[in-house]
Enzyme design. Structure first.
Site, PDB file in Angstrom:
ATOM      1  N   GLU A  40      41.433  28.132  41.976  1.00  0.00           N
ATOM      2  CA  GLU A  40      40.610  29.050  41.281  1.00  0.00           C
ATOM      3  C   GLU A  40      39.404  29.222  41.601  1.00  0.00           C
ATOM      4  OE1 GLU A  40      42.773  32.067  40.491  1.00  0.00           O
ATOM      5  OE2 GLU A  40      44.320  30.650  40.289  1.00  0.00           O
ATOM      6  N   TYR A 123      38.470  35.581  34.049  1.00  0.00           N
ATOM      7  CA  TYR A 123      39.668  34.873  34.870  1.00  0.00           C
ATOM      8  C   TYR A 123      40.060  33.829  35.012  1.00  0.00           C
ATOM      9  CZ  TYR A 123      41.658  34.730  39.381  1.00  0.00           C
ATOM     10  OH  TYR A 123      42.284  33.487  39.991  1.00  0.00           O
ATOM     11  N   ASP A 141      41.789  39.715  38.745  1.00  0.00           N
ATOM     12  CA  ASP A 141      40.613  39.718  39.773  1.00  0.00           C
ATOM     13  C   ASP A 141      40.222  40.854  40.226  1.00  0.00           C
ATOM     14  OD1 ASP A 141      42.933  39.618  41.595  1.00  0.00           O
ATOM     15  OD2 ASP A 141      42.489  38.173  42.559  1.00  0.00           O
TER      16      ASP A 141
END
Length: 348
Positions: A40, A123, A141
């Site tokens: 991520e 996020y 996102d």
């Protein structure tokens, strides 16, 4: 139809589409919080195809949180070299230290604790909670946000987050957030969405209104700066002189061919001499070898590479200067601009 029934239809259709159409990506084959965190972080502002080789190489070299914590910053930057946005790598290193000291070497399944880590925003924390721990937290996102804005005909960030929070309440939050992002990345594209391929097309407010339901947000981008840069190619016994960029500057910690931005009204050779600092009296520009174009964030760089002579022995002032054999560059974090310059040298 009630809002709860509407949401349930959306969940079923999108999860079914995801089951049949999901890409087979390496980070989707694991539930290891560390591997999810690395993926991520790498995927922020970076395309999947770019991330793939870096993700595999990084986890092969540093397979656990403990390995990341013990690795030198230079080692981490070397593994990151070429991926860009190097603050992400530095934040990973600082966060690893905090996790070892405060969380027993484990990534906590706690949203507030995750948000307290360097480099972990809303996020990333939501992605970790949902993808690694299967907890019902939204992970918005740019792709997921765009899907929800169009689907529900809303623009306000608070409204989008409220919708995301309700939709993630499902028995499969891990798959749900990834499905939402997948739809945005492959079907609900920013400029040319492929609505006929979308499993939610018949429910979409944006499609029903021919795109007028959600006005395109005004994107404020930094003004592009056109920069002239000088580079000093200094060679000795088959090695190239490199300098490590100091802390606090853009790309700090990376090694580079000495040089830097030219000031207004300054000649190229004067700029080169200034950036050579303590070596300026011993290194002299001889000839222009070529020009290189490069971009860093909003800067558009036009770099001039000079072959330089060293009439006397060059005494390096400190450990931030080094003679490096070109074949060993892969073992150091080297700036992309310098790699371009060295490639230019190889073709001369």
């Amino acid at each position: 139809m009630s809002s709860s029934q509407f949401n349930l239809i959306i969940q079923r259709r999108l999860l079914d589409w995801y089951r049949r159409n999901r890409r087979d990506l390496p980070w989707r084959r694991t539930k290891d919080p560390y591997a999810v965190w690395i993926s991520e972080t790498m995927l922020q502002q970076t395309q999947v195809k770019t991330v793939l080789p870096y993700y595999r190489r990084f986890l092969k070299a540093l397979p656990t949180l403990s390995h990341l914590d013990r690795a030198s910053t230079e080692r981490v930057l070397t593994l990151w070299s070429g991926l860009g946005y190097y603050r992400r790598a530095a934040s990973l290193k600082r966060a690893a230290r905090k996790l070892m000291l405060e969380h027993g070497g484990k990534i906590p399944a706690d949203f507030k604790a995750l948000r307290a880590l360097p480099g972990v925003g809303l996020y990333t924390a939501g992605a970790l909670m949902s993808i690694a721990f299967n907890r019902p937290y939204p992970a918005l996102d740019g792709n997921a946000r765009r899907v929800l804005q169009r689907l529900f005909g809303v623009q306000d960030e608070k409204a989008v987050r409220g919708i995301a929070g309700k939709l993630v309440i499902t028995s499969r939050p891990r798959e749900w957030n990834q499905a939402l992002m997948e739809l945005g990345a492959r079907v609900c594209l920013p400029r040319k969405p492929s609505c006929p391929r979308c499993p939610l097309a018949k429910l979409c407010a944006w499609r029903r209104s021919d795109g007028s339901a959600v006005p395109r947000p005004e994107r404020t981008r930094p003004k592009v700066r056109r920069v002239e840069w000088t580079l000093a190619l200094v060679r000795k016994n088959g090695k190239v002189l490199l300098r490590r960029r100091p802390e606090g500057l853009l790309l700090s910690g990376l090694w580079e061919i000495p040089g830097g931005e030219r000031k207004k009204g300054e000649s190229l050779k004067a700029a080169l001499s200034r950036h050579l600092g303590p070596l300026r009296s011993r290194v002299k520009a001889e000839a222009l070898m070529g020009e290189i174009r490069h971009a860093i964030t909003y800067r558009r760089i036009r770099a001039y590479l000079y072959r330089c002579a060293t009439p006397r022995a060059v005494h390096l002032p400190n450990n931030d200067w080094s003679w490096v054999a070109p074949r060993s560059l892969s073992r150091r974090p080297v700036s992309a601009l310098s790699l371009k310059a060295i490639k230019l040298i190889d073709h001369r």
